[in-house]
Scaffold this motif. Sequence first.
Motif, mmCIF file in Angstrom:
data_model
loop_
_atom_site.group_PDB
_atom_site.id
_atom_site.type_symbol
_atom_site.label_atom_id
_atom_site.label_comp_id
_atom_site.label_asym_id
_atom_site.label_seq_id
_atom_site.Cartn_x
_atom_site.Cartn_y
_atom_site.Cartn_z
ATOM 1 N N GLY A 24 -29.070 52.604 23.722
ATOM 2 C CA GLY A 24 -27.712 52.553 23.203
ATOM 3 C C GLY A 24 -27.539 51.650 22.003
ATOM 4 N N VAL A 25 -28.458 51.747 21.038
ATOM 5 C CA VAL A 25 -28.448 50.847 19.881
ATOM 6 C C VAL A 25 -27.478 51.331 18.815
ATOM 7 C CG1 VAL A 25 -29.837 50.041 17.919
ATOM 8 C CG2 VAL A 25 -30.783 49.986 20.234
ATOM 9 N N ASP A 26 -26.598 50.432 18.383
ATOM 10 C CA ASP A 26 -25.736 50.645 17.218
ATOM 11 C C ASP A 26 -26.234 49.773 16.074
ATOM 12 O OD1 ASP A 26 -24.164 52.304 18.762
ATOM 13 O OD2 ASP A 26 -22.617 50.788 19.127
ATOM 14 N N LEU A 27 -26.213 50.317 14.866
ATOM 15 C CA LEU A 27 -26.683 49.554 13.709
ATOM 16 C C LEU A 27 -25.972 50.047 12.454
ATOM 17 C CD1 LEU A 27 -28.747 47.491 12.532
ATOM 18 C CD2 LEU A 27 -30.305 49.423 12.198
ATOM 19 N N ASP A 28 -25.471 49.110 11.671
ATOM 20 C CA ASP A 28 -24.881 49.415 10.368
ATOM 21 C C ASP A 28 -25.517 48.509 9.330
ATOM 22 O OD1 ASP A 28 -22.419 51.314 10.695
ATOM 23 O OD2 ASP A 28 -22.277 49.889 12.361
ATOM 24 N N VAL A 29 -26.058 49.111 8.274
ATOM 25 C CA VAL A 29 -26.654 48.341 7.186
ATOM 26 C C VAL A 29 -26.056 48.845 5.876
ATOM 27 C CG1 VAL A 29 -28.770 47.586 6.066
ATOM 28 C CG2 VAL A 29 -28.809 48.154 8.503
ATOM 29 N N ALA A 30 -25.444 47.934 5.135
ATOM 30 C CA ALA A 30 -24.783 48.301 3.888
ATOM 31 C C ALA A 30 -25.785 48.379 2.744
ATOM 32 C CB ALA A 30 -23.700 47.272 3.554
ATOM 33 N N PRO A 31 -25.510 49.179 1.715
ATOM 34 C CA PRO A 31 -26.377 49.217 0.532
ATOM 35 C C PRO A 31 -26.485 47.837 -0.118
ATOM 36 C CG PRO A 31 -24.813 51.044 0.505
ATOM 37 C CD PRO A 31 -24.390 50.135 1.613
ATOM 38 N N GLY A 32 -27.671 47.538 -0.625
ATOM 39 C CA GLY A 32 -27.891 46.268 -1.305
ATOM 40 C C GLY A 32 -28.065 45.089 -0.377
ATOM 41 N N GLN A 33 -28.290 45.352 0.893
ATOM 42 C CA GLN A 33 -28.416 44.291 1.889
ATOM 43 C C GLN A 33 -29.864 44.169 2.359
ATOM 44 O OE1 GLN A 33 -27.196 44.447 6.405
ATOM 45 N NE2 GLN A 33 -25.355 43.969 5.216
ATOM 46 N N ILE A 34 -30.298 42.946 2.616
ATOM 47 C CA ILE A 34 -31.565 42.711 3.312
ATOM 48 C C ILE A 34 -31.210 42.392 4.752
ATOM 49 C CG2 ILE A 34 -33.698 41.382 3.431
ATOM 50 C CD1 ILE A 34 -33.445 40.766 0.497
ATOM 51 N N HIS A 35 -31.583 43.272 5.652
ATOM 52 C CA HIS A 35 -31.185 43.185 7.050
ATOM 53 C C HIS A 35 -32.425 42.948 7.903
ATOM 54 C CE1 HIS A 35 -28.066 44.185 10.161
ATOM 55 N NE2 HIS A 35 -29.175 44.285 10.896
ATOM 56 N N GLY A 36 -32.386 41.903 8.710
ATOM 57 C CA GLY A 36 -33.540 41.559 9.531
ATOM 58 C C GLY A 36 -33.407 42.040 10.958
ATOM 59 N N VAL A 202 -28.549 39.966 10.365
ATOM 60 C CA VAL A 202 -29.659 40.205 11.286
ATOM 61 C C VAL A 202 -29.154 40.949 12.508
ATOM 62 C CG1 VAL A 202 -30.976 38.174 10.573
ATOM 63 C CG2 VAL A 202 -29.354 37.979 12.473
ATOM 64 N N THR A 203 -30.068 41.676 13.128
ATOM 65 C CA THR A 203 -29.815 42.282 14.425
ATOM 66 C C THR A 203 -30.873 41.766 15.381
ATOM 67 O OG1 THR A 203 -28.793 44.303 13.556
ATOM 68 C CG2 THR A 203 -29.806 44.449 15.727
ATOM 69 N N ILE A 204 -30.427 41.222 16.509
ATOM 70 C CA ILE A 204 -31.349 40.703 17.515
ATOM 71 C C ILE A 204 -31.425 41.712 18.650
ATOM 72 C CG2 ILE A 204 -31.853 38.826 19.123
ATOM 73 C CD1 ILE A 204 -30.331 36.944 17.298
ATOM 74 N N LEU A 205 -32.649 42.149 18.946
ATOM 75 C CA LEU A 205 -32.898 43.100 20.022
ATOM 76 C C LEU A 205 -33.576 42.402 21.195
ATOM 77 C CD1 LEU A 205 -34.356 46.101 17.968
ATOM 78 C CD2 LEU A 205 -32.116 46.030 19.057
ATOM 79 N N ALA A 206 -33.222 42.829 22.395
ATOM 80 C CA ALA A 206 -33.904 42.366 23.602
ATOM 81 C C ALA A 206 -33.918 43.512 24.597
ATOM 82 C CB ALA A 206 -33.207 41.145 24.200
ATOM 83 N N THR A 207 -35.100 43.834 25.099
ATOM 84 C CA THR A 207 -35.287 44.941 26.042
ATOM 85 C C THR A 207 -34.586 46.213 25.588
ATOM 86 O OG1 THR A 207 -33.413 44.213 27.437
ATOM 87 C CG2 THR A 207 -35.596 43.376 28.003
ATOM 88 N N GLY A 208 -34.704 46.515 24.292
ATOM 89 C CA GLY A 208 -34.168 47.753 23.745
ATOM 90 C C GLY A 208 -32.694 47.761 23.457
#
Length: 311
Positions: A24-36, A202-208
């Motif tokens: 159930g991962v949600d993710l948004d990354v804007a143009p011109g961004q460095i996302h970790g 940044v996005t922190i993931l744990a156990t998916g």
Amino acid sequence: MDTTSAVRARGIGKWFGEVIALDGVDLDVAPGQIHGLVGPNGAGKTTLLGLLLGLAVPDEGGLEVLGTPVGRALAVPEGVAGFVDGPGLYPSLTARQNLAALAALRGTGTDAIDDVLEQVGLTDVAADRVRGFSLGMRQRLGLAAALLTRPRLLVLDEPANGLDPAGKKHVHGVLTRLAADGATVVLSSHRMDDLEALCSEVTILATGRVVFSGPLSKLSTENRELDYRLRTSDPEAARELVAGAPGVRLLDEPGARQDGDVLVVRTLVPALDELVARLVRAGIGVRELAPVVSPLEAAFLALTEQEGATR
């Protein structure tokens, strides 16, 4: 879906047999961004990066890359480049020959080869065979290969592996310039210092699962105690002052003090600010004040441990 996002994922699920890699991962990354992407081993970082590169497709949920829905493998739009689990290179070829072979496979010209080699700091070894390259040099050559496509989305799995200080400087410079020119970078790393230096979010993931996603500033330590190294012009006077400072605890347990001139204190940011003001008023110079563990690393440990405890 919002086509202004470079990456937009909603409810992404991916599993391999009975193993749930993403849940159930949600993710948004804007143009011109460095996302970790941050997370312990097995958290799902590499799986998510593979989806962004089109190496696999989600088993559930919706994914858009550069405004294009991705519903089948290898269907990501033009402008996406990168690598997972290290770049694929021909060890018997030179650095320049590797890039020329890649350009030929893609039907593009070779005019940019010298430029990308210079960008990643490999001009001096362009004629050397890759089998003799260190891990860091291979990582930089993989980055050069991705740059050949002039990517609008660059996806990198542990790009700092094996980098010496010079290599790190080259890679940081490349990624920063790409973002400044409007490209988007999504990268995973276990190096918290690299992420803090490069990433706006940044996005922190744990156990998916996503346990945090947003700007680094949201990982503020305002409501979380941290340990800080404190070096002053008068350690003994500072020790006495710290002992009487409200909301500040002096740590004397084994390993807390690095040497005789360093104190380690545990406190919240507001109390730390007041401590510094007290030291200055007392005429005690503050020569060093730094977290023992970075705010990102502290948040990572707290959030991933919390997620693991709920499973």
